[in-house]
Structure formats: structure tokens, C-alpha cells
Scaffold this motif. Structure first.
Motif, PDB file in Angstrom:
ATOM      1  N   VAL A 357     126.352  51.252 116.652  1.00 53.95           N
ATOM      2  CA  VAL A 357     126.715  51.711 115.307  1.00 53.95           C
ATOM      3  C   VAL A 357     128.220  51.927 115.208  1.00 53.95           C
ATOM      4  O   VAL A 357     128.860  51.539 114.221  1.00 53.95           O
ATOM      5  CB  VAL A 357     125.930  52.988 114.941  1.00 53.95           C
ATOM      6  CG1 VAL A 357     126.438  53.574 113.618  1.00 53.95           C
ATOM      7  CG2 VAL A 357     124.437  52.696 114.854  1.00 53.95           C
ATOM      8  N   ALA A 358     128.809  52.523 116.242  1.00 52.50           N
ATOM      9  CA  ALA A 358     130.261  52.737 116.230  1.00 52.50           C
ATOM     10  C   ALA A 358     131.010  51.413 116.148  1.00 52.50           C
ATOM     11  O   ALA A 358     131.990  51.270 115.397  1.00 52.50           O
ATOM     12  CB  ALA A 358     130.678  53.514 117.480  1.00 52.50           C
ATOM     13  N   ARG A 359     130.548  50.390 116.899  1.00 51.68           N
ATOM     14  CA  ARG A 359     131.183  49.078 116.864  1.00 51.68           C
ATOM     15  C   ARG A 359     131.038  48.440 115.492  1.00 51.68           C
ATOM     16  O   ARG A 359     131.987  47.846 114.954  1.00 51.68           O
ATOM     17  CB  ARG A 359     130.581  48.159 117.936  1.00 51.68           C
ATOM     18  CG  ARG A 359     131.036  48.423 119.346  1.00 51.68           C
ATOM     19  CD  ARG A 359     130.732  47.237 120.269  1.00 51.68           C
ATOM     20  NE  ARG A 359     129.333  46.804 120.171  1.00 51.68           N
ATOM     21  CZ  ARG A 359     128.345  47.309 120.895  1.00 51.68           C
ATOM     22  NH1 ARG A 359     128.608  48.276 121.774  1.00 51.68           N
ATOM     23  NH2 ARG A 359     127.117  46.851 120.770  1.00 51.68           N
ATOM     24  N   PHE A 366     135.177  50.507 108.399  1.00 52.66           N
ATOM     25  CA  PHE A 366     134.796  51.826 107.896  1.00 52.66           C
ATOM     26  C   PHE A 366     135.426  52.923 108.750  1.00 52.66           C
ATOM     27  O   PHE A 366     135.779  52.697 109.917  1.00 52.66           O
ATOM     28  CB  PHE A 366     133.272  52.009 107.935  1.00 52.66           C
ATOM     29  CG  PHE A 366     132.500  51.041 107.084  1.00 52.66           C
ATOM     30  CD1 PHE A 366     133.034  50.526 105.914  1.00 52.66           C
ATOM     31  CD2 PHE A 366     131.211  50.658 107.448  1.00 52.66           C
ATOM     32  CE1 PHE A 366     132.312  49.642 105.124  1.00 52.66           C
ATOM     33  CE2 PHE A 366     130.477  49.775 106.676  1.00 52.66           C
ATOM     34  CZ  PHE A 366     131.033  49.263 105.511  1.00 52.66           C
ATOM     35  N   THR A 367     135.525  54.120 108.192  1.00 46.88           N
ATOM     36  CA  THR A 367     135.910  55.284 108.986  1.00 46.88           C
ATOM     37  C   THR A 367     134.906  55.470 110.116  1.00 46.88           C
ATOM     38  O   THR A 367     133.704  55.290 109.934  1.00 46.88           O
ATOM     39  CB  THR A 367     135.910  56.551 108.102  1.00 46.88           C
ATOM     40  OG1 THR A 367     136.847  56.369 107.048  1.00 46.88           O
ATOM     41  CG2 THR A 367     136.279  57.789 108.898  1.00 46.88           C
ATOM     42  N   ALA A 368     135.390  55.830 111.309  1.00 51.38           N
ATOM     43  CA  ALA A 368     134.503  55.970 112.463  1.00 51.38           C
ATOM     44  C   ALA A 368     133.437  57.026 112.187  1.00 51.38           C
ATOM     45  O   ALA A 368     133.752  58.138 111.742  1.00 51.38           O
ATOM     46  CB  ALA A 368     135.306  56.351 113.704  1.00 51.38           C
ATOM     47  N   PRO A 369     132.173  56.715 112.446  1.00 57.16           N
ATOM     48  CA  PRO A 369     131.115  57.706 112.206  1.00 57.16           C
ATOM     49  C   PRO A 369     131.111  58.777 113.298  1.00 57.16           C
ATOM     50  O   PRO A 369     131.647  58.569 114.393  1.00 57.16           O
ATOM     51  CB  PRO A 369     129.839  56.864 112.276  1.00 57.16           C
ATOM     52  CG  PRO A 369     130.181  55.777 113.262  1.00 57.16           C
ATOM     53  CD  PRO A 369     131.641  55.461 113.013  1.00 57.16           C
ATOM     54  N   VAL A 370     130.499  59.894 112.989  1.00 56.04           N
ATOM     55  CA  VAL A 370     130.245  60.929 113.984  1.00 56.04           C
ATOM     56  C   VAL A 370     128.751  60.917 114.263  1.00 56.04           C
ATOM     57  O   VAL A 370     127.941  61.111 113.354  1.00 56.04           O
ATOM     58  CB  VAL A 370     130.687  62.312 113.485  1.00 56.04           C
ATOM     59  CG1 VAL A 370     130.337  63.386 114.503  1.00 56.04           C
ATOM     60  CG2 VAL A 370     132.181  62.313 113.196  1.00 56.04           C
ATOM     61  N   ILE A 371     128.376  60.660 115.514  1.00 50.93           N
ATOM     62  CA  ILE A 371     126.972  60.461 115.872  1.00 50.93           C
ATOM     63  C   ILE A 371     126.578  61.493 116.927  1.00 50.93           C
ATOM     64  O   ILE A 371     127.263  61.630 117.943  1.00 50.93           O
ATOM     65  CB  ILE A 371     126.736  59.033 116.391  1.00 50.93           C
ATOM     66  CG1 ILE A 371     127.203  58.000 115.351  1.00 50.93           C
ATOM     67  CG2 ILE A 371     125.265  58.821 116.734  1.00 50.93           C
ATOM     68  CD1 ILE A 371     127.160  56.562 115.844  1.00 50.93           C
TER      69      ILE A 371
END
Length: 384
Positions: A357-359, A366-371
Motif C-alpha cells: 500500500v505504501a508503494r 499521494f501523500t504517504a499513508p499511515v498504516i
């Protein structure tokens, strides 16, 4: 960094010059399934999560309130509780002050208070950081005023605060999850009768994790998209001659297609099918267990994306990528228009899904997600 209860008490003493009377905590929530069904008198299946808001509180001798947060140096000073009116407080302080106003409105007198708030619930991620504040303040004010309100009564107080003081037309799901949740369980809530029961959700025992994928796309329930969806639902119920969309079944959709305009029909179809999915999910959890939820999560997300139109590119990317990388199921959660998606994964696949998902977000610009993973946790109460 989130504070411990002891650290929050020390910060309160430094801010206000006296020790707090206690520390209260309330969790955020993830909605496992059942989106926008709550204000349609329908069914929802949320659970309280192991990320919470804490409030240190101390009664005052007068009727004034001071509320502040560890995240900001600014105090909100309200000279008199009786001066509170809907719309009189802007920003995040409307949530805690709205609870005190709602208690007074309901006939329960609260003392003036000094309040210091700290939270580990991400803001704007669809995990109900607002209800966590409301519920933490509600249990604190209930204890300190000796009002002896039940948890279900405090749910109504929190909803009144959010509807009237904040101006967000939300239902009772968020406050119910935060106040009624138990570790290892989801809360099956009938939003018409307000009856609830706990449903087993032992993710650890099943070798599973629930990943929250915060897209970092902020949203606000008080803005137009949420209110517009609610109006569509009310219109659909009116045209179909029912008190609420809860009263329609999947078998009524053929008739609805001939009565409603195309957009209103799609809004109605989401609510009707989502109510059915919630009840199916309860059956699955009570029988086969959480590993069998994948198909229901997939159809729920598709319904929110296509019929209710509350998803966005970031949420769709998170959901599609998680499933492609091995997740059992994934869907957006919360009010939509941003916020978070959730992915049910085998613990062994958690790192691979997170990385994928981060890749995908990086490749899309997109802005990097926080997972991060969450577990079902216990509801609000005093912690120190």
C-alpha cells in the motif's frame, strides 16, 4: 507522543497549578461494517480500538470551564457554563464543551471544570477522534457531578453535543462503540431501538490483524457531503412511504427503482444492502469467525464507492492494493470523503500488505499513508 496517565496528571498540574481529581479515557473506533446506516435507524458493527483519548479533570468552585490540549498551548476559557449555546464555540473545543452543554440541557448540572485532553486517536482518519473526546469528557463529568447517568444515556449526551453544538448530523454509532465496547468483541447496534450486544471478534486468536490505512486525506462531517447524503436518505424514505430506510428490505429495491430518481435510488440501495451486510457479518462472526468476512467487506466498499459515492482515489487505491497483496478483505471505514480504509489480514501477511500500500501511494503521487494495526479494546472509563 501520547502521554501516560501519570504524565498527563503531571502536565495538568503544571498547566493549572493543582493536581487533577482523576484521569478518564475513551477509545476511538473502527466500523467493521455498516456505513451511514446509523442515522437511517439501521444496523452497525463497530468496535472500540486500542487508541484512545484521555482527559485529566478537576472541578472548580465556580461555573467557569477551562479546556486545553497537550497538542496546543492555548486555553479555552469559558466564563460561565450557562453562556454556552449551539455554535458559540468553534474548533475542537466544541466537542468537550458541547458535552457539558448537553448534560445541562438534559437536566444534569455539572460543576465548572479544568480539563486537559491528550489523544492517540488520529484526527481526520475516520476513527472517531471526536467521539473519543466527547466520551472521555462525558464519563469524567458524569463521575465528578455524581449524575449517575448510564452508558446508554451518555451515548445520547454525546450525540446531542455533536448534533447541536458541533453541527454534525451524526447518529449514535461512534459514541456507542466508544462507551460500550469490550476487548475481543464488536458492538452490534440497532440504531432504532438503541439495543446493543457484543459479538465475538477475536482477531488475535484467529491469527489475524486489522490494519488501519489512514490516507491522510482529511474530512469533516460538518461539511456538505455528509449532510447531502443524509438528505438523500430522508428523501428516499419519504418517497417510499417509510419512517426510515431501515424499514426497506432488499426485496423492496425493485419497487424503489420505479419510484426514485436514479441518484436517490443508488443512495437508498446502499443503505438497504449495507443493513443486510451488517446482519450477515454478525452471523459470520458468530459462526465461521472473522476470516470469513472478506466478501462482505468487498461488497460494502463497492457499494460505498459506486452507490453512495463517498470514496476517493486514495481510499480505492488502499483497498484494491491491500486485497491484491493478500488481504482477506478491505473497505473504507467512517463517513468517507477521505479518512481511513481497513484491511483484514493474516498476521503473517501484515508487513507485505503494508509495504504494498505504501508503494502504491508513492507511485500514484499521494501523500504517504499511515498504516497501523488495531485490536478490539474496552470502552470508556476512569483509568487513574
Amino acid at each position: 507522543m501520547t502521554l501516560t496517565p501519570l504524565q498527563l496528571a503531571a502536565a495538568f498540574t503544571e498547566r493549572f497549578g493543582a493536581e487533577p481529581s482523576g484521569i478518564w479515557s475513551a477509545p476511538g473506533r473502527v466500523n467493521l461494517i455498516g456505513e451511514h446506516t446509523d442515522y437511517n435507524d439501521g444496523f452497525v458493527l463497530p468496535f472500540a480500538i486500542n487508541h484512545s483519548t484521555m482527559v485529566a479533570a478537576r472541578p472548580r468552585a465556580d461555573r467557569s470551564v477551562r479546556v486545553c490540549s497537550t497538542l496546543t498551548p492555548d486555553d479555552v476559557v469559558l466564563s460561565d457554563l450557562d453562556a454556552l449555546t449551539p455554535g458559540s464555540v468553534k474548533g475542537w473545543a466544541a466537542y468537550p464543551l458541547g458535552v457539558l452543554w448537553a448534560m445541562e440541557r438534559a437536566g444534569y448540572s455539572t460543576p465548572g471544570l479544568d480539563l486537559l485532553v491528550d489523544s492517540s486517536v488520529p484526527v481526520g482518519a475516520g476513527l472517531s477522534s471526536s467521539a473519543a473526546i466527547e466520551c472521555a469528557v462525558a464519563v469524567a463529568a458524569n463521575d465528578l457531578s455524581e449524575s449517575n447517568l448510564s452508558l446508554t444515556e451518555l451515548v445520547a449526551i454525546g450525540q446531542l453535543a455533536e448534533n447541536e453544538m458541533v453541527g454534525a448530523p451524526t447518529g449514535i454509532m461512534d459514541q456507542s462503540a466508544s462507551l460500550l465496547g469490550e476487548a475481543g468483541h464488536a458492538v452490534f447496534l440497532d440504531c432504532r431501538s438503541r439495543e446493543s450486544r457484543l459479538v465475538p471478534l477475536d482477531l488475535e486468536g484467529a491469527g489475524l490483524e486489522l490494519l488501519v490505512m489512514d490516507t491522510r486525506v482529511s474530512h469533516s462531517h460538518a461539511t456538505g457531503g455528509y449532510a447531502a447524503r443524509r438528505r438523500s436518505c430522508e428523501l428516499g424514505a419519504e418517497l417510499m412511504g417509510v419512517a426510515a430506510l431501515r424499514d426497506l428490505s432488499v426485496g423492496d429495491l425493485a419497487e424503489a427503482a420505479g419510484v426514485l430518481d436514479e441518484e436517490t435510488f443508488r443512495r437508498v440501495r446502499h443503505i438497504v444492502t449495507e443493513n443486510a451486510r451488517v446482519q450477515d457479518a454478525v452471523d459470520v462472526l458468530s459462526g465461521k469467525g472473522p476470516a470469513a468476512l472478506g466478501k462482505l467487506m468487498a461488497t460494502s466498499h463497492a457499494s460505498m464507492r459506486d452507490d453512495f459515492e463517498i470514496s476517493c482515489a486514495e481510499l480505492d487505491t488502499a483497498v484494491d492494493t491491500a486485497v491484491s497483496a493478500g488481504a482477506i478483505g478491505a473497505r473504507m471505514t467512517g463517513g468517507g470523503f477521505g479518512g481511513a480504509a481497513i484491511a483484514l489480514v493474516r498476521s503473517a501477511d501484515s508487513a507485505a500488505v503494508t509495504d504494498a500500500v505504501a508503494r502504491a501511494f508513492a507511485e500514484a503521487g499521494f501523500t504517504a499513508p499511515v498504516i497501523f494495526p488495531v485490536l478490539p479494546a474496552s470502552g470508556a472509563g476512569r483509568v487513574a
